[in-house]
Design a protein around this motif. Structure first.
Motif, PDB file in Angstrom:
ATOM      1  N   ASP A  12       0.833  -1.209   0.000  1.00 18.46           N
ATOM      2  CA  ASP A  12       0.000   0.000   0.000  1.00 18.46           C
ATOM      3  C   ASP A  12       0.866   1.256   0.000  1.00 18.46           C
ATOM      4  OD1 ASP A  12      -2.472  -1.375   0.027  1.00 18.46           O
ATOM      5  OD2 ASP A  12      -2.294  -1.678   2.184  1.00 18.46           O
ATOM      6  N   TYR A  13       1.865   1.271   0.861  1.00 18.74           N
ATOM      7  CA  TYR A  13       2.792   2.406   0.919  1.00 18.74           C
ATOM      8  C   TYR A  13       3.558   2.541  -0.389  1.00 18.74           C
ATOM      9  CZ  TYR A  13       6.841   5.206   2.067  1.00 18.74           C
ATOM     10  OH  TYR A  13       7.828   6.163   2.038  1.00 18.74           O
ATOM     11  N   ARG A  14       4.083   1.424  -0.896  1.00 20.62           N
ATOM     12  CA  ARG A  14       4.872   1.453  -2.137  1.00 20.62           C
ATOM     13  C   ARG A  14       4.050   2.000  -3.305  1.00 20.62           C
ATOM     14  NH1 ARG A  14      10.339  -0.041  -1.194  1.00 20.62           N
ATOM     15  NH2 ARG A  14      10.327  -1.568   0.474  1.00 20.62           N
ATOM     16  N   LEU A  15       2.794   1.581  -3.376  1.00 20.72           N
ATOM     17  CA  LEU A  15       1.942   2.049  -4.470  1.00 20.72           C
ATOM     18  C   LEU A  15       1.617   3.536  -4.313  1.00 20.72           C
ATOM     19  CD1 LEU A  15      -0.474  -0.988  -4.946  1.00 20.72           C
ATOM     20  CD2 LEU A  15       1.579  -0.402  -6.260  1.00 20.72           C
ATOM     21  N   ARG A  16       1.398   3.985  -3.095  1.00 19.52           N
ATOM     22  CA  ARG A  16       1.153   5.425  -2.884  1.00 19.52           C
ATOM     23  C   ARG A  16       2.360   6.253  -3.325  1.00 19.52           C
ATOM     24  NH1 ARG A  16      -1.139   3.752   1.857  1.00 19.52           N
ATOM     25  NH2 ARG A  16       0.663   4.362   3.099  1.00 19.52           N
TER      26      ARG A  16
ATOM     27  N   VAL B  74      -5.838  -4.897  -4.578  1.00 17.68           N
ATOM     28  CA  VAL B  74      -5.065  -3.901  -5.308  1.00 17.68           C
ATOM     29  C   VAL B  74      -5.386  -4.094  -6.793  1.00 17.68           C
ATOM     30  CG1 VAL B  74      -2.726  -3.264  -5.997  1.00 17.68           C
ATOM     31  CG2 VAL B  74      -3.195  -3.882  -3.628  1.00 17.68           C
ATOM     32  N   SER B  75      -5.627  -3.012  -7.513  1.00 16.44           N
ATOM     33  CA  SER B  75      -5.862  -3.163  -8.946  1.00 16.44           C
ATOM     34  C   SER B  75      -4.512  -3.327  -9.644  1.00 16.44           C
ATOM     35  CB  SER B  75      -6.631  -1.974  -9.525  1.00 16.44           C
ATOM     36  OG  SER B  75      -5.847  -0.808  -9.542  1.00 16.44           O
ATOM     37  N   TYR B  76      -4.405  -4.378 -10.437  1.00 20.84           N
ATOM     38  CA  TYR B  76      -3.157  -4.634 -11.155  1.00 20.84           C
ATOM     39  C   TYR B  76      -3.459  -5.240 -12.513  1.00 20.84           C
ATOM     40  CZ  TYR B  76      -3.663  -9.527  -9.609  1.00 20.84           C
ATOM     41  OH  TYR B  76      -4.122 -10.791  -9.382  1.00 20.84           O
ATOM     42  N   PHE B  77      -2.482  -5.125 -13.395  1.00 18.69           N
ATOM     43  CA  PHE B  77      -2.606  -5.633 -14.754  1.00 18.69           C
ATOM     44  C   PHE B  77      -1.281  -6.283 -15.114  1.00 18.69           C
ATOM     45  CE2 PHE B  77      -3.309  -4.169 -19.455  1.00 18.69           C
ATOM     46  CZ  PHE B  77      -3.667  -5.449 -19.825  1.00 18.69           C
ATOM     47  N   LEU B  78      -1.281  -7.616 -15.252  1.00 18.06           N
ATOM     48  CA  LEU B  78      -0.104  -8.350 -15.724  1.00 18.06           C
ATOM     49  C   LEU B  78      -0.218  -8.455 -17.238  1.00 18.06           C
ATOM     50  CD1 LEU B  78      -0.066  -9.254 -12.667  1.00 18.06           C
ATOM     51  CD2 LEU B  78       0.971 -11.335 -13.500  1.00 18.06           C
ATOM     52  N   MET B  79       0.747  -7.892 -17.937  1.00 23.74           N
ATOM     53  CA  MET B  79       0.674  -7.820 -19.391  1.00 23.74           C
ATOM     54  C   MET B  79       1.928  -8.424 -20.018  1.00 23.74           C
ATOM     55  SD  MET B  79      -0.029  -4.451 -21.681  1.00 23.74           S
ATOM     56  CE  MET B  79      -1.054  -4.668 -23.132  1.00 23.74           C
ATOM     57  N   PRO B  80       1.774  -9.544 -20.712  1.00 22.97           N
ATOM     58  CA  PRO B  80       2.921 -10.105 -21.435  1.00 22.97           C
ATOM     59  C   PRO B  80       3.368  -9.152 -22.546  1.00 22.97           C
ATOM     60  CG  PRO B  80       1.098 -11.688 -21.320  1.00 22.97           C
ATOM     61  CD  PRO B  80       0.572 -10.370 -20.839  1.00 22.97           C
ATOM     62  N   TRP B  81       4.666  -9.170 -22.828  1.00 21.70           N
ATOM     63  CA  TRP B  81       5.202  -8.272 -23.851  1.00 21.70           C
ATOM     64  C   TRP B  81       4.533  -8.492 -25.200  1.00 21.70           C
ATOM     65  CZ3 TRP B  81       7.245  -3.806 -23.960  1.00 21.70           C
ATOM     66  CH2 TRP B  81       7.751  -3.311 -25.155  1.00 21.70           C
ATOM     67  N   ARG B  82       4.188  -9.716 -25.528  1.00 17.51           N
ATOM     68  CA  ARG B  82       3.516 -10.002 -26.801  1.00 17.51           C
ATOM     69  C   ARG B  82       2.253  -9.152 -26.927  1.00 17.51           C
ATOM     70  NH1 ARG B  82       1.684 -14.755 -25.461  1.00 17.51           N
ATOM     71  NH2 ARG B  82      -0.307 -13.849 -24.950  1.00 17.51           N
ATOM     72  N   ASP B  83       1.462  -9.070 -25.858  1.00 16.81           N
ATOM     73  CA  ASP B  83       0.240  -8.270 -25.887  1.00 16.81           C
ATOM     74  C   ASP B  83       0.555  -6.778 -25.959  1.00 16.81           C
ATOM     75  OD1 ASP B  83      -0.935 -10.741 -25.595  1.00 16.81           O
ATOM     76  OD2 ASP B  83      -1.651 -10.387 -23.548  1.00 16.81           O
ATOM     77  N   PHE B  84       1.592  -6.351 -25.237  1.00 15.03           N
ATOM     78  CA  PHE B  84       2.000  -4.954 -25.282  1.00 15.03           C
ATOM     79  C   PHE B  84       2.447  -4.592 -26.704  1.00 15.03           C
ATOM     80  CE2 PHE B  84       4.604  -1.258 -24.945  1.00 15.03           C
ATOM     81  CZ  PHE B  84       4.043  -0.509 -23.924  1.00 15.03           C
ATOM     82  N   ALA B  85       3.263  -5.450 -27.309  1.00 17.56           N
ATOM     83  CA  ALA B  85       3.776  -5.180 -28.656  1.00 17.56           C
ATOM     84  C   ALA B  85       2.645  -5.138 -29.683  1.00 17.56           C
ATOM     85  CB  ALA B  85       4.812  -6.237 -29.044  1.00 17.56           C
ATOM     86  N   LEU B  86       1.678  -6.037 -29.542  1.00 16.73           N
ATOM     87  CA  LEU B  86       0.528  -6.037 -30.455  1.00 16.73           C
ATOM     88  C   LEU B  86      -0.283  -4.755 -30.292  1.00 16.73           C
ATOM     89  CD1 LEU B  86      -1.220  -7.487 -32.534  1.00 16.73           C
ATOM     90  CD2 LEU B  86      -2.403  -8.612 -30.646  1.00 16.73           C
ATOM     91  N   SER B  87      -0.509  -4.360 -29.055  1.00 23.56           N
ATOM     92  CA  SER B  87      -1.233  -3.122 -28.795  1.00 23.56           C
ATOM     93  C   SER B  87      -0.474  -1.921 -29.367  1.00 23.56           C
ATOM     94  CB  SER B  87      -1.438  -2.950 -27.287  1.00 23.56           C
ATOM     95  OG  SER B  87      -2.196  -1.809 -27.020  1.00 23.56           O
ATOM     96  N   ALA B  88       0.847  -1.940 -29.213  1.00 23.07           N
ATOM     97  CA  ALA B  88       1.670  -0.851 -29.765  1.00 23.07           C
ATOM     98  C   ALA B  88       1.542  -0.791 -31.284  1.00 23.07           C
ATOM     99  CB  ALA B  88       3.132  -1.039 -29.365  1.00 23.07           C
ATOM    100  N   TYR B  89       1.565  -1.947 -31.935  1.00 23.19           N
ATOM    101  CA  TYR B  89       1.456  -1.959 -33.397  1.00 23.19           C
ATOM    102  C   TYR B  89       0.103  -1.410 -33.837  1.00 23.19           C
ATOM    103  CZ  TYR B  89       1.146  -3.317 -38.214  1.00 23.19           C
ATOM    104  OH  TYR B  89       0.979  -3.273 -39.563  1.00 23.19           O
ATOM    105  N   VAL B  90      -0.968  -1.904 -33.222  1.00 17.85           N
ATOM    106  CA  VAL B  90      -2.310  -1.462 -33.606  1.00 17.85           C
ATOM    107  C   VAL B  90      -2.466   0.036 -33.350  1.00 17.85           C
ATOM    108  CG1 VAL B  90      -4.782  -1.698 -33.101  1.00 17.85           C
ATOM    109  CG2 VAL B  90      -3.347  -3.735 -33.300  1.00 17.85           C
TER     110      VAL B  90
END
Length: 195
Positions: A30-34, A67-83
């Motif tokens: 909690d502290y780290r995220l703040r 805690v709200s979090y999003f684990l995103m594999p690079w493949r998905d990040f790269a695809l999103s970046a391309y689109v």
């Protein structure tokens, strides 16, 4: 003995120190995220990145309140970046005459917008396997980190590369050498680094 201790003890010796350090991070998450504190973890490929990501997910899933979090594999990040950076801008002018193409364009725009919103609004973004191979990937990563940093939102960035390798890869896609200094500088300023 609890599950997190078991996960640490079962890890190869090279990972025990990192998992213990991560455990301390999540004990005060909690502290780290703040504070917007994250991690930049080098040399995390294959099974090691899976082990680290599993540990992170385990610690986050047991946290109360959630805690709200999003684990995103690079493949998905790269695809999103391309689109986002290449695909949609190149099609924008050509689709207005075809209703089916317009519907597909609108769907792609909604999906990438939803992904982008999630990347920018979650308390903790975890990008697994960061390995930029194209300028648009580096550009979106830089913008994502800049926006999250300005909002004091924590990011954990895991890459299979060592620091010099990641720098060389970024400089290959960015001859002006802007992205390495920006990405590494932001991550270094706002978090912990592990190799």
């Amino acid at each position: 003995m609890n599950d997190r201790d078991t996960l640490v003890e079962q890890a190869p010796i090279q990972d025990r120190d990192l998992l213990q350090r991560l455990s301390l991070y999540f004990d005060a998450v909690d502290y780290r995220l703040r504070q917007g504190e994250g991690w930049l973890i080098f040399n995390a490929s294959g099974r090691r990145s899976g082990r680290i990501a599993g540990f992170i997910q385990h610690r986050l899933s047991e946290h109360k309140p959630p805690v709200s979090y999003f684990l995103m594999p690079w493949r998905d990040f790269a695809l999103s970046a391309y689109v986002t950076e290449v695909g949609l801008p190149s099609l924008a002018g050509d689709i207005s005459r075809d209703p089916r193409a317009q519907a597909e364009f609108d769907l792609a725009a909604r999906v990438t917008s939803s992904t982008w919103t999630r990347m920018l609004s979650t308390d903790l973004l975890v990008v697994i396997g960061c390995k930029p191979a194209h300028r648009h990937e580096a550009a979106l990563l830089d913008r994502t980190l800049e926006t999250r940093h300005s909002q004091k939102l924590a990011t954990i960035l895991m890459t299979p590369d060592m620091p010099g390798q990641l720098q060389a890869e970024l400089e290959t896609v960015d001859p002006e050498h802007r992205y390495w200094n920006s990405i590494f500088g932001r991550m270094y300023e706002s978090g912990l680094v592990a190799i």
